[in-house]
Design an enzyme around this catalytic site. Sequence first.
Site, PDB file in Angstrom:
ATOM      1  CG  ASP A 130      -3.763  -0.641   9.886  1.00 33.53           C
ATOM      2  OD1 ASP A 130      -2.703  -0.919  10.484  1.00 33.53           O
ATOM      3  OD2 ASP A 130      -3.801   0.143   8.914  1.00 33.53           O
TER       4      ASP A 130
ATOM      5  CB  CYS B   5      -0.929  -0.011   1.211  1.00 30.83           C
ATOM      6  SG  CYS B   5      -2.368   1.076   1.030  1.00 30.83           S
TER       7      CYS B   5
END
Length: 203
Positions: free
Chosen positions: A124, A6
């Site tokens: 996360d 990412c």
Amino acid sequence: MFIKICGLRTAVDVDAAVTAGADAVGFVFADSPRRIDAAPARALAARVPSHVLTVGVFRHQPLDEVAALAAAAGLRAVQLHGDEGPEYYTALGEEGYTLVRATAPDPQRPERCGALGEDLLLLDAPAPGSGKAWDWTDPRFVPPQGRWILAGGLDAGNVAHAVRTLSPWGVDVSSGVEASRGVKDAGLISRFVAAARSASDPA
């Protein structure tokens, strides 16, 4: 093992992730040092082969803005990383996007993939993109069922242990493959993907 790299912003980054064998690449449209605009993201997404998922990452942004940016960038998936309600998932799902719901884990409240209509669930750290891990060794943590992705503080040195410990469906990395904040390193990307794959391969 599904692997997402990412926070990509350059053709070199994208090519490195694809060459290393990533299954998905992420472009950040939220407030971040990795933020990218729709036009350059579209050019980068065009470099990505069809078997690699292109993901736009959004956080605390209006639904119409998310939809407009995802369409302008030509992406195939949307990751919602804030307090977006079910109306986001319904509307974006009707547009055909693969939907990723990102949230911080709470041992007191086990998560379930699909709770808001998402296709993938990403767990996360409370401060996404910070490079700080959450305590996934907490004995109270119950891994979700289904297609869930582990993120937060992962790098080539710890991802294999994390995969062997939790058996996630996938892993996601951003700061853990950077030479400096917001600047990716092709060597670190390659080592991360290799480490994650080796840990998930049957002995």
